[in-house]
Write an enzyme that holds these catalytic residues in place. Structure first.
Site, mmCIF file in Angstrom:
data_model
loop_
_atom_site.group_PDB
_atom_site.id
_atom_site.type_symbol
_atom_site.label_atom_id
_atom_site.label_comp_id
_atom_site.label_asym_id
_atom_site.label_seq_id
_atom_site.Cartn_x
_atom_site.Cartn_y
_atom_site.Cartn_z
ATOM 1 N N THR A 183 135.015 -24.708 0.629
ATOM 2 C CA THR A 183 134.217 -24.614 1.860
ATOM 3 C C THR A 183 134.117 -23.179 2.365
ATOM 4 O OG1 THR A 183 135.309 -26.648 2.436
ATOM 5 C CG2 THR A 183 134.149 -25.505 4.222
ATOM 6 N N GLY A 213 134.013 -35.132 4.344
ATOM 7 C CA GLY A 213 135.297 -34.438 4.478
ATOM 8 C C GLY A 213 135.514 -33.915 5.890
ATOM 9 N N GLY A 235 139.904 -26.719 2.089
ATOM 10 C CA GLY A 235 140.910 -27.474 1.346
ATOM 11 C C GLY A 235 140.547 -28.942 1.283
#
Ligand code: GLY
Length: 324
Positions: A183, A213, A235
């Protein structure tokens, strides 16, 4: 007078009073930083930061800076973790998540968006032009098309090739890159000292269709409080969602933690909350900025790099980590 009306009237009378805070030990804010700064996750953030600084020098504010930085990354058709070039889900579709949050507490988010090149700009449009914070899937795409974002059928040949190879085994294990980027989360402070943030990703590769996410979730992947600071994450999204990490980091800074200590504490909390998982199966990485212009970063595993533009200089730095 019925009880409900009495309650509402006395509640309205409270409107005249200043808001009380019951939080102990709130940090007395130091002088805010007004030179402008940008910090982004991973070493590729230099590209985003460069775009953000250009906008700042052209008179843009912090929201313009983070939007420009995130869009710069979404524009790269070869990038496998952001934008339409990103690796697809298990059914072969690239689906995008993004959000923005600005200095006056506004937020916009788009989840599970397909065939639109700039999800972060759609998130900003949701924030600025709709009464909502989050739009998802077909509804988000419809909003985008109605607001002038063209449909884009681009597919990254490299991502398609990787997907065909993955299909041969179709093994699903949500491994997020530990030593590489995923990201982009970007935080900026403009020359007035105002803060904004943005986050954009194609999410976990080969995820289940419909999976979202942390990146577009306000409080998890991103949070900004212009009085205190801003934080963002990268992450394995599931671990970050469970621990509301970005909101936590900002609240820790409110209590007086430095950005670095806020990142460290939030990583420890994340590891504790996710202790039913094998720590070797995930990475989580945080960056945070305080209103005073201090910057912090920390991750679970080593290898997390972040990019800073401050005092007129670009730097790529390596964050400390809980494990060595
Ligand atoms: N942090 C990106 C994701 O898990 O989707």
């Amino acid at each position: 007078m019925n009880t409900r009306r009495k309650f509402l009237q006395s509640f309205a009378a409270l409107g005249a009073l200043p808001l009380l805070s019951f939080m102990p030990n709130l940090k007395k804010r130091q002088k805010k930083y007004t030179e402008g700064l940008v910090v982004s996750t991973w070493n590729f953030g230099v590209k985003a930061n460069t775009a953000a600084v250009k906008i700042m020098n052209d008179g843009g504010n912090a929201l313009d800076m983070v939007t420009a930085g995130a869009m710069e990354m979404e524009s790269d058709p070869t990038e496998l973790t952001i934008g339409l070039g990103g690796l697809p889900d298990r059914e072969g579709h690239t689906t995008l998540d993004a959000c923005v949050m600005d200095s006056i507490g506004r937020a916009g988010s788009v989840c599970f968006l397909e065939k639109i090149k700039h999800p972060v700009a759609v998130a900003r449009a949701i924030m600025e032009k709709s009464p909502h914070v989050v739009l998802v899937g077909d509804g988000a795409q419809q909003f985008a098309l109605q607001n002038g974002f063209p449909k884009d059928e681009y597919q990254n040949p490299e991502a398609q090739k990787a997907y065909r190879e993955w299909l041969e085994k179709s093994e699903y294990k949500p491994i997020i890159n530990i030593e590489n980027h995923d990201t982009i989360g970007i935080l900026a402070m403009d020359k007035k000292g105002d803060l904004s943030g943005a986050c954009t990703t194609s999410g976990l590769s080969y995820k289940m269709r419909g999976r979202v996410g942390d990146s577009p979730i306000i409080g998890a992947g991103l949070y900004v409080d212009n009085e205190v600071g801003a934080a963002t994450a990268s992450g394995l999204g599931e671990t970050i969602l469970r621990s509301c990490s970005s909101f936590l980091m900002v609240e820790l800074m409110r209590q007086g933690y430095s950005p670095l200590n806020a990142c460290k504490e939030a990583i420890q909390r994340l590891v504790k909350i996710n202790s039913f998982m094998n720590i070797g199966d995930y990475q989580a990485c945080f960056i945070a900025v305080s209103k005073e212009g201090e910057i912090g970063a920390y991750s679970v595993h080593p290898g997390f790099t972040y990019s800073v533009w401050k005092n007129g200089e670009h730097q790529v730095l390596t964050a400390g980590s809980l494990l060595s």
